[in-house]
Write an enzyme that holds these catalytic residues in place. Structure first.
Site, mmCIF file in Angstrom:
data_model
loop_
_atom_site.group_PDB
_atom_site.id
_atom_site.type_symbol
_atom_site.label_atom_id
_atom_site.label_comp_id
_atom_site.label_asym_id
_atom_site.label_seq_id
_atom_site.Cartn_x
_atom_site.Cartn_y
_atom_site.Cartn_z
ATOM 1 N N CYS A 201 0.843 -1.205 0.000
ATOM 2 C CA CYS A 201 0.000 0.000 0.000
ATOM 3 C C CYS A 201 0.878 1.255 0.000
ATOM 4 C CB CYS A 201 -0.887 -0.016 1.235
ATOM 5 S SG CYS A 201 -1.834 1.502 1.465
ATOM 6 N N CYS A 204 0.213 3.177 3.550
ATOM 7 C CA CYS A 204 0.692 2.721 4.864
ATOM 8 C C CYS A 204 1.736 1.615 4.787
ATOM 9 C CB CYS A 204 -0.481 2.250 5.722
ATOM 10 S SG CYS A 204 -1.102 0.596 5.255
ATOM 11 N N CYS A 217 -6.283 -2.072 0.566
ATOM 12 C CA CYS A 217 -5.283 -2.361 1.583
ATOM 13 C C CYS A 217 -5.978 -2.963 2.791
ATOM 14 C CB CYS A 217 -4.544 -1.086 1.986
ATOM 15 S SG CYS A 217 -3.444 -1.332 3.392
ATOM 16 N N CYS A 220 -5.060 -0.343 6.126
ATOM 17 C CA CYS A 220 -5.574 1.019 6.375
ATOM 18 C C CYS A 220 -6.881 1.317 5.641
ATOM 19 C CB CYS A 220 -4.530 2.070 6.002
ATOM 20 S SG CYS A 220 -4.279 2.260 4.215
ATOM 21 N N ASP A 338 20.985 0.773 -15.782
ATOM 22 C CA ASP A 338 20.801 -0.458 -15.011
ATOM 23 C C ASP A 338 19.877 -1.402 -15.785
ATOM 24 O OD1 ASP A 338 19.961 -2.413 -13.221
ATOM 25 O OD2 ASP A 338 19.746 -1.027 -11.539
#
EC number: 6.3.5.13
Length: 412
Positions: A201, A204, A217, A220, A338
């Protein structure tokens, strides 16, 4: 807002003229379009130039990791139904390139502007947009873009309290979190094929639950908002529940999703879905993407895929085996240096296709394909790869600078 007064001061006019001269010199020297260097010179002479150029335009900003160039083109086509449009259609999407594009559109009513994710908040401050379209956030250019949640946080802070109407993808939790700080959001169910950047999430850090097409989520209660626009098969559903057919020359589900978001944006500017979607049919290719070109007696279809989300969508477009596939990967500064993201791409989807590998980082790609149990050949260049393929169609998938290299080689 749009009006007729000339917003440009003498200094701004000088900056525009100087920028255009430098861009023309750059083109004459064979160094590309010149839009970025021209814009840089113009902004040096007048740092407020972007804001001045945008002052008489109704602007829409388009930002995302994937699909922003195509969506910018689709929105620009749709808004031309309502008046002249200026747009950075070739994808120069940082402030210099945007400034350069707007400097060329003196009679425009609308500005349709693609914006690099990292510059969205600043460009939004300068251009005071009427609308901002947010499509997705996924990992890209890992060496410098930081991780996706930091970008989402930049968006969330930069757009907090924005007067713009935000048109946002309800299926991407990172986009939803970023857009939720804005008072005026139109949610579009545009779908999300690549989910690996949104398992935790953004609010949170709890674990995301993903039953079916929904998400929330468990910790939360942050959850998918109810969309007012939606992609449903080959149709866009508008807020009144009417279904409008999507007819595109561009292939794939991702472009239908781009069309759904574009229709929602067009409606903000008063262009009805039927008109907007009909106009989108005009778009055949976007900066070379999806073009089919003849080369060495074969038909090469050029497909751009810059990161795992893009590769996943692209694999769903290609013709079935035994159509040959040429893959090209570079890791220059514009790509991100990368290449570890190659390990996030599911190359088993290419099983049954003869594969040729080219590009600066062809050996990195070869190792990845070896681990995915794919049959492939490493080639020195495009010409050699094409010679190994039988006559007919070849799907060519490349990341950003590799794609530009290919276009130059095939004269596209």
């Amino acid at each position: 807002m749009a009006g007729n007064s000339d917003p440009l001061t003498p200094r701004a006019k000088l900056a525009v003229t100087a920028g255009k001269a430098v861009a023309a010199a750059s083109r004459a020297a064979g160094r590309g379009s010149g839009s970025v260097i021209g814009g840089r010179v113009a902004l040096k002479l007048d740092p407020d130039l972007l804001a001045r150029l945008a002052q008489n335009l109704d602007c829409v900003l388009v930002s995302a990791t994937n699909g922003k160039t195509t969506t910018t083109r689709l929105i620009a086509e749709a808004l031309r139904a309502a008046g002249p449009v200026v747009s950075n259609a070739l994808g120069a999407n940082m402030p210099a390139g945007i400034t350069s594009a707007l400097a060329g559109g003196s009679d425009a009513k609308f500005g349709v502007i693609e914006v690099d994710e990292k510059y969205l908040a600043g460009v939004a401050r300068d251009t005071d947009p009427k609308c901002i379209a947010l499509l997705n956030l996924s990992r890209d250019q890992l060496d410098r873009a930081a991780e996706t949640r930091m970008l989402a946080e930049n968006w969330r802070e930069g757009l907090a309290g924005s007067k713009a109407v935000i048109v946002a993808n309800a299926d991407d939790p990172l986009v939803v979190w970023a857009a939720s700080s804005s008072p005026n959001v139109i949610w579009v169910a545009a779908g999300q094929m690549w989910k690996d950047d949104a398992w935790s999430c953004p609010s949170c850090g709890g674990v995301m639950q993903r039953p079916g097409d929904d998400w929330f989520c468990g910790e939360c209660g942050f959850r998918r908002p109810t969309p007012s626009w939606a992609l449903s098969g080959d149709h866009v559903l508008d807020p009144h529940g009417s279904a409008w057919p999507i007819h595109l020359q561009l292939p794939g589900r991702a472009n239908k999703a781009n069309a759904a978001s574009s229709a929602a944006v067009a409606a903000v500017f008063g262009v009805p879905p039927q008109v907007a979607l009909e106009r989108m049919y005009q778009v055949q290719a976007v900066a070379g993407r999806y073009d089919v070109v003849q080369f060495e007696g074969r038909d090469l279809r050029l497909l751009l895929a810059k990161n795992p989300a893009g590769w996943l969508e692209t694999f769903s477009l290609i013709d079935p085996p035994p159509t040959p596939v040429i893959l090209s990967v570079n890791a220059r500064s514009a790509d991100g240096t990368d290449t570890s993201w190659l390990w996030d791409v599911d190359y088993t989807r290419l099983t049954g296709h003869p594969i040729c590998v080219v590009g600066d980082r062809r050996l990195d790609l070869a190792v990845r394909l070896e681990v995915a149990n794919q049959q492939f050949q490493v080639c020195e260049n495009l010409d050699q790869a094409v010679q190994l393929c039988p006559p007919g169609r070849i799907e060519v998938i490349a990341n950003y600078t590799a794609f530009q290299d290919l276009r130059r080689r095939v004269g596209n």
